[in-house]
Scaffold this motif. Structure first.
Motif, short mmCIF file in Angstrom:
data_model
loop_
_atom_site.label_atom_id
_atom_site.label_comp_id
_atom_site.label_asym_id
_atom_site.label_seq_id
_atom_site.Cartn_x
_atom_site.Cartn_y
_atom_site.Cartn_z
N GLY A 294 5.29 42.65 11.39
CA GLY A 294 6.55 42.41 10.67
C GLY A 294 7.28 43.69 10.36
O GLY A 294 8.50 43.79 10.52
N TRP A 295 6.52 44.72 9.93
CA TRP A 295 7.14 46.01 9.63
C TRP A 295 7.71 46.65 10.90
O TRP A 295 8.78 47.24 10.87
N LEU A 296 6.98 46.54 11.99
CA LEU A 296 7.47 47.10 13.25
C LEU A 296 8.74 46.38 13.70
O LEU A 296 9.68 47.02 14.19
N ALA A 297 8.75 45.06 13.54
CA ALA A 297 9.95 44.30 13.91
C ALA A 297 11.14 44.70 13.04
O ALA A 297 12.26 44.87 13.53
N ASP A 298 10.89 44.87 11.73
CA ASP A 298 11.97 45.29 10.82
C ASP A 298 12.47 46.69 11.19
O ASP A 298 13.68 46.95 11.18
N ALA A 299 11.53 47.60 11.50
CA ALA A 299 11.92 48.95 11.88
C ALA A 299 12.75 48.95 13.17
O ALA A 299 13.73 49.68 13.29
N ALA A 300 12.35 48.10 14.12
CA ALA A 300 13.09 48.01 15.38
C ALA A 300 14.50 47.48 15.14
O ALA A 300 15.47 47.97 15.72
N LEU A 301 14.62 46.48 14.26
CA LEU A 301 15.95 45.94 13.94
C LEU A 301 16.83 46.97 13.25
O LEU A 301 18.02 47.08 13.52
N LEU B 263 16.57 50.26 13.54
CA LEU B 263 16.96 51.25 14.54
C LEU B 263 18.10 50.74 15.43
O LEU B 263 19.04 51.47 15.73
N TYR B 264 17.99 49.46 15.83
CA TYR B 264 19.06 48.89 16.65
C TYR B 264 20.36 48.79 15.85
O TYR B 264 21.44 49.04 16.38
N PHE B 265 20.25 48.44 14.57
CA PHE B 265 21.41 48.35 13.69
C PHE B 265 22.11 49.71 13.59
O PHE B 265 23.33 49.81 13.71
N VAL B 266 21.32 50.76 13.40
CA VAL B 266 21.88 52.11 13.32
C VAL B 266 22.52 52.51 14.65
O VAL B 266 23.61 53.08 14.70
N PHE B 267 21.83 52.20 15.74
CA PHE B 267 22.35 52.52 17.08
C PHE B 267 23.67 51.80 17.36
O PHE B 267 24.62 52.39 17.88
N ALA B 268 23.75 50.51 16.97
CA ALA B 268 24.95 49.72 17.25
C ALA B 268 26.13 50.16 16.39
O ALA B 268 27.27 50.14 16.85
N LEU B 269 25.87 50.57 15.15
CA LEU B 269 26.95 50.94 14.25
C LEU B 269 27.29 52.43 14.27
O LEU B 269 28.28 52.84 13.66
N PHE B 270 26.51 53.22 14.99
CA PHE B 270 26.77 54.66 15.00
C PHE B 270 28.15 55.01 15.54
O PHE B 270 28.82 55.89 14.98
N PRO B 271 28.63 54.37 16.63
CA PRO B 271 29.99 54.70 17.09
C PRO B 271 31.06 54.47 16.03
O PRO B 271 32.00 55.26 15.91
N ILE B 272 30.90 53.38 15.24
CA ILE B 272 31.88 53.11 14.18
C ILE B 272 31.77 54.18 13.09
O ILE B 272 32.78 54.68 12.58
N ALA B 273 30.52 54.50 12.72
CA ALA B 273 30.32 55.55 11.71
C ALA B 273 30.89 56.88 12.18
O ALA B 273 31.51 57.63 11.40
N TRP B 274 30.71 57.19 13.46
CA TRP B 274 31.24 58.44 14.01
C TRP B 274 32.77 58.45 13.98
O TRP B 274 33.39 59.48 13.70
#
Length: 284
Positions: A17-24, A26-37
């Motif tokens: 469960g923790w690994l799945a949460d961490a993966a989500l 990381l994907y959330f950060v990856f997907a929103l990074f262009p907007i944050a940038w």
């Protein structure tokens, strides 16, 4: 099952469960990074634009410049142009597309599916395949760089979308409702307006938002068929990239300002949107 095995199983599930949460995350950060940038870039002063990354003195000067026309680029007018042509295109497409979708769902005839596929092909066809003939026609007809010309050409984007999606909504309605209305003395037009149309309001809200987003984000048509008077934000935002030193902070600020109308519209009709997107499916 022993207590030891149970404990191991519980620990294993928690780790997964923790690994799945961490993966989500990381994907959330990856997907929103262009907007944050983009947000970071829009807050950078011009003198720190190329010298720093995350350490800088944030300022709203970029937004003031974009909205204040201090660069000689009328971005506010481009913004208003986008609102006018996008809303106009969606309203016109709804006036034409809703009756067309209802008719195609209720009456089938030989060649009707071919007719619908031809309409849908207008949405699939690359815009570059028709842009040169349209440019010539617009020059001849006086529609170049006008609101009417842009609203007209955006029908190629919005109308097929509205007809095909709303067709499935009307097809999901039982015809007995309209037949009962006809027996009560309603005309076919009254049955459509007073019976069928109110039942598909969530679908109308959802498809209106989608059509507005497609019209608002269109780039090729305003790039070729406008020059200044009817130019939209998708093209106008690129004006800040001209010159010897491109102003990326102003371009980022303009891009972020341009996403406000679709976002506000989505929040406004949110209660209809979820139901509308889940009600009905495009049928072949």
């Amino acid at each position: 099952m022993t207590v030891k095995t149970t404990i191991k199983t519980t620990i294993k599930r928690r780790l997964l469960g923790w690994l799945a949460d961490a993966a989500l995350i990381l994907y959330f950060v990856f997907a929103l990074f262009p907007i944050a940038w983009m947000v970071i870039l829009s807050l950078k002063p011009t003198n720190e634009l190329f010298s720093t990354y995350f350490s800088f003195s944030p300022t709203l000067d970029g937004y003031r410049t974009v909205l204040g026309d201090s660069e000689g680029i009328p971005f506010v007018r481009f913004f208003v142009n986008s609102l006018v042509v996008s809303v106009g295109a969606v309203v016109l497409s709804l006036l034409v597309g809703l009756p067309a979708a209802y008719a195609s769902a209720r009456w089938r005839f030989k060649g009707s599916e071919n007719l619908m596929f031809t309409l849908l092909s207008f949405r699939f066809a690359p815009e570059l395949t028709v842009i040169i003939p349209l440019f010539v026609l617009y020059q001849k007809l006086g529609l170049f760089d006008t609101y009417v010309g842009m609203i007209w050409v955006l029908q190629l984007v919005t109308l097929p979308l509205i007809v095909w999606i709303m067709r499935s909504y009307f097809a999901d309605l039982t015809p007995e409702l309209e037949q009962a209305a006809l027996l009560d003395g309603y005309t076919r037009k009254q049955a459509f307006v007073k019976v069928a149309l109110p039942l598909v309001k969530p679908g109308v809200a959802a498809v209106s938002l989608l059509a507005f987003i497609f019209a608002w984000n269109n780039f090729v048509f305003p790039l070729i068929l406008t020059s200044n008077e009817a130019q939209t934000v998708t093209v106008g935002a690129l004006s800040f990239l001209g010159g010897d030193r491109p102003k990326y902070n102003l371009t980022a600020a303009a891009a972020l300002v341009s996403v406000v109308p679709p976002l506000l519209l989505a929040l406004t009709i949110q209660r209809y949107l979820v139901r509308g997107l889940s009600f009905g499916a495009v049928k072949s």
